[in-house]
Design an enzyme around this catalytic site. Structure first.
Site, PDB file in Angstrom:
ATOM      1  N   GLU A   9      61.227  36.494  -8.792  1.00 26.24           N
ATOM      2  CA  GLU A   9      60.854  36.773  -7.400  1.00 26.24           C
ATOM      3  C   GLU A   9      59.868  37.925  -7.290  1.00 26.24           C
ATOM      4  OE1 GLU A   9      63.195  37.979  -3.299  1.00 26.24           O
ATOM      5  OE2 GLU A   9      64.086  36.479  -4.631  1.00 26.24           O
ATOM      6  N   TYR A 327      65.142  48.334  -6.672  1.00 23.16           N
ATOM      7  CA  TYR A 327      64.698  47.475  -5.564  1.00 23.16           C
ATOM      8  C   TYR A 327      65.404  47.873  -4.270  1.00 23.16           C
ATOM      9  CZ  TYR A 327      63.537  43.191  -3.032  1.00 23.16           C
ATOM     10  OH  TYR A 327      63.074  42.288  -2.114  1.00 23.16           O
TER      11      TYR A 327
END
Length: 862
Positions: A9, A327
């Site tokens: 991703e 993240y």
């Protein structure tokens, strides 16, 4: 030789996979070895689009083209990431690539990102699924040894596509239907709605409505001042029989609602002796959990005033550019169970030892003692509060990475510091307190005093003094069986306050917790841990509401506009609760979870969504703006044209006997019925606050009816259409005091207090001061004080034109007659700091936000 294409991703995950599997050569945006090609998306690369044959251009939206329920959905590339999409399409179509591995994040959105890419590429090659909840090299290698088949993931894939298509259908049809409804009377009035956006707005409108309708109640508190052998202490009276708030949200054990009773208690106790009973209890407090994105945004807004969007941007920069944080778009507050070694390595980096040159040594020096302590004491052990796979979804909590910080900007450093301190604190032991509760009983009446002493700071040591501000210290000691004297009983009067307006911090909390009060247990469970929106989308939802003028930001407060109230009136009147209540999201989540488990089909779900979409459009088609039901009434004042009855409707105050009407919303401000009554009776009202210009800036104005009974703005500039001053007769005006410049009378005139010699052709004085300055109304009695003594009372509702924050100040008159601010003197925080007492100019009446026009008047058309 055939190869597998692995699509992650994010680029960072692709790099982690390449490192874990080993032997890769780096190309521009992908890695390759003899077995694999590894590349990545950059989040979403494609979005749903209306098929061309169903598209209707903005400005031509009408009910004739609704509802829009296409038999299939088109995908269109997102322009800013189109180059990455083209790369992936080339890699998918390579002849040596015979299968694909979906390595996008383990969750519904990750599934959607990959499937849209595969669909757009018209991929027919076999697909396997990598499912990771940890990014350690061993976890990645283990994941590749247990790849899942596409068949296993079909339920999740269906749920992901259904969620995307459903949001599109409701958003597009709802927005076009409400826009078409509001545009029936002419023009194009964009009225956006959405599954998450509109319930979020409903929360804010409901809160603002409670604030507007709030009626303060007076209550009294009693505080005793007691003297003992070694000193003085204070205690507050309380009702020992108080059992809870019941139906009164403002009820408290220490509040008295009867002044006579409060005064009687005061007289009963003052000067009397009292007995003392104490109880000391040990208490501990664990550190807060690690940050997810929402808690990080919440705290950054509370501490630094960062908007949710700004915090997300900073966190993204710290993740992508500086690579010092993990993240950030996560809703998890725990770490994977196999992350203990990584945590140990991160702590070692924070000690600063062995870190290469060029890093921020001063920053690491702040963390080094605490990182050393954690490592030395071996506090990183199995702990389900910190390491727990069951509490991780697509991503884990936000923590620092192995990369040492360097060249961070001040805002970036503030956010990094928050994350590192939270990371360090979570491994420290609990803070320990000794809490002492003292009950002083005088003539049978109890007074409570509490003391809180920090015995062992534990995790609070990481934060230093900043986490201990406000801690109460030791109480003055009272000997066993000692009698104390009640020196004084202070009776103070207070008023209840309305609920606070939402800030971004509190709105994020409300969005996160939406659905927790649902009556339906299944829907409540479906919303658990989700709320309205996701951590990744909530900031953008707030920004969208601001951009569409549903909200205004005033300092740290968010205020719903008249447009927001109008939308809620419309949706409630049309009977479309699906768009205003969190239940819609809860129902969707419940059904999507069933789909993931194979208990509901994709076609069944989408049929229900299509039916709901058709119902929304049908409801909007059923009504006209004059027939929308709502809490509307009649005006007491008759129509100025025909003497007929005037009724309030959704959009207007409309005469029932002729065509006379007045718009309810003008320049972003909604008129109340009482204000329209006054305007019709006096033909003039104001100055009024709360208007907004096209740039969203507030201004104040007088509204008056002209000869044609049409309303128009009068900004009180006192000039004719040709720019020459008009003669004004002030003989009937009440004098508020002597002009500080020339000694003549000062009177109220339009938007200002002016010298009577400031008007007319022969004006020879320019004294003028606004009746509203920076949104603070200056009442005539305050102007009288200013003219008489040179100073008003402390006024508390000024709003800075620059920061939009409220502040308190006195208005003062300078020696030259000019009016300025004097700020409230405050106690110095440290002996070295002096209190501030400066005088600043208030500026012209335009400082209050008033727009000006050459004639001083402007006709209101809508």
């Amino acid at each position: 030789m055939s190869k597998k294409l692995i699509i992650a991703e994010k680029p960072s995950v692709a790099a982690d996979i390449a490192r874990a599997l080993g032997g890769f050569a780096k190309h521009d945006d992908y890695f390759e070895n003899d077995t694999y090609v590894v590349s990545s998306a950059i989040g979403h690369l494609l979005e749903l689009a209306c098929p061309e044959e169903y598209e209707v251009k903005r400005g031509k939206w009408s009910f004739a083209h609704l509802p829009v329920i296409p038999p299939h959905f088109a995908l269109q590339p997102i322009q800013k990431t189109e180059a990455r999409l083209k790369l992936l399409l080339r890699l998918i179509k390579r002849k040596d690539v015979d299968s694909l591995v979906n390595a996008c994040d383990a969750g519904r959105e990750g599934e959607l990102i990959f499937n849209y890419i595969a669909q757009h590429a018209q991929n027919s090659k076999p697909v396997e699924r990598l499912w990771l909840q940890s990014m350690t090299p061993q976890a990645i290698r283990d994941g590749f040894s247990t790849l899942r088949s596409a068949r296993e993931m079909q339920g999740l894939a269906d749920a992901a596509v259904c969620r995307s298509e459903s949001d599109w259908l409701v958003g597009i049809n709802g927005t076009r239907a409400m826009t078409a409804f509001n545009s029936k009377t002419g023009g194009f009035h964009l009225t956006t709605v959405g599954r998450v956006q509109t319930p979020t707005l409903a929360l804010m409108v409901e809160r603002e409505d409670r604030i507007r309708k709030f009626e303060p109640r007076t209550y009294w508190e009693l505080e005793g001042v007691f003297s003992c052998a070694v000193g003085v202490y204070r205690g507050k009276w309380f009702d020992e029989k108080f059992k809870g708030k019941d139906d009164d949200e403002h009820a408290r054990a220490d509040r008295l609602w009867d002044e006579a009773r409060a005064a009687a208690l005061q007289q009963k106790c003052v000067g009397k002796g009292g007995s003392v009973k104490e109880e000391a209890k040990a208490s501990s407090q664990l550190s807060p959990l690690l940050y997810d994105l929402t808690s990080l945004q919440r705290e950054a807004n509370s501490r630094f005033g960062f908007s949710a969007k700004a915090t997300l941007g900073l966190a993204q920069a710290l993740y992508e550019k500086h690579k010092v944080l993990t993240y950030p778009r996560t809703d998890a507050r725990a770490l994977p169970e196999d992350y203990r070694d990584t945590v140990g390595a991160t702590l070692a980096m924070l000690t600063g030892e062995g870190v290469g040159k060029g890093h921020d040594e001063a920053t690491l020096a702040r963390y080094a003692p605490f990182a050393h302590q954690i490592l030395t004491a071996q506090w990183v052990g199995p702990n389900k509060r910190i390491f727990n796979n069951a509490k991780i979804s697509d991503h884990f909590a936000i923590i620092p990475t192995l990369q040492a910080p360097r060249h961070l900007s001040e805002p970036e450093l503030k956010l990094y510091d928050m994350v590192v301190k939270r990371f360090l604190a979570v491994f420290y032991p609990a803070a320990e307190y000794l809490i002492t509760t003292r009950i002083t009983r005088v003539e049978g009446e109890p007074f409570k005093t509490e003391g809180k002493v920090l015995v062992n700071p534990g995790w609070l040591a990481v934060y230093g003094r900043e986490a201990q501000e406000g801690e109460e210290g030791n109480l003055v000691a009272v000997q066993p069986k000692e009698r104390v004297k009640t020196d004084e009983v202070v009776l103070s009067e207070h008023q209840t306050r309305p609920p606070a307006r939402y800030s971004e911090a509190t709105l994020l909390s409300a969005m996160e917790g939406a659905g927790k009060t649902m009556d339906d247990e299944e829907l409540r469970a479906a919303m658990a841990g989700r709320g309205l929106g996701t951590p990744a989308t909530r900031a953008q939802i707030i920004e969208n509401l601001l951009a569409e003028q549903y909200l205004h930001r005033e300092g740290r407060e968010l205020l719903p506009t008249a447009k927001a109230f109008s939308l809620m009136t419309l949706l409630n009147g049309l009977g479309i609760p699906e768009l205003t209540a969190p239940e819609l999201t809860g129902e969707w989540e419940w059904k999507l979870a069933r789909m993931e488990a194979g208990e509901m089909s994709r076609s069944e779900f989408m049929q229900e969504i299509a039916a709901m979409t058709e119902r929304i459009v049908a409801r909007a088609k059923t009504y006209d703006s004059d027939t929308i039901p709502g809490d509307f009434g009649e005006l007491a004042t008759p129509c100025p044209k025909c003497g007929g009855l005037i009724k309030e409707t959704y959009k207007k105050f409309q005469c029932q006997g002729c065509d006379f009407s007045l718009w309810k919303i003008v320049a972003g401000r909604q008129f109340e019925a009482a204000e329209i009554d006054e305007l019709l009776t006096q033909r003039r009202i104001g100055p009024l606050t709360g208007f907004r210009n096209k740039m969203g800036r507030p201004f104040n104005a007088i509204i008056q009816l002209n000869a044609e009974n049409s309303p128009e703005f009068d900004f009180g500039q006192g000039s004719g259409g040709d720019g020459t001053a008009e003669a004004v007769d002030f003989s009937q005006h009440e004098s508020l005091g002597a002009c500080p410049k020339c000694g003549a009378r000062v009177v109220a005139h339009g938007m200002s207090y002016v010298c009577e010699r400031s008007q007319g052709p022969a004006k020879n004085c320019d004294f003028r001061s606004g009746t509203i300055i920076l949104q603070q109304a200056i009442e005539p009695d305050q102007m009288q004080k200013l003219l008489r003594s040179g100073r008003t009372d402390l006024l508390k509702d000024f709003v800075s034109a620059r920061t939009r924050r409220k502040f308190s100040a006195y208005l003062v008159r300078a020696a030259d007659g000019k009016v300025g601010f004097e700020f409230e003197k405050r106690e110095p925080r440290t002996p070295a700091r002096k209190p501030r007492a400066t005088v600043e100019k208030t500026g012209s009446p335009d400082a209050a936000g008033a727009a000006t026009v050459s004639s001083g008047r402007k006709k209101i058309t809508s």
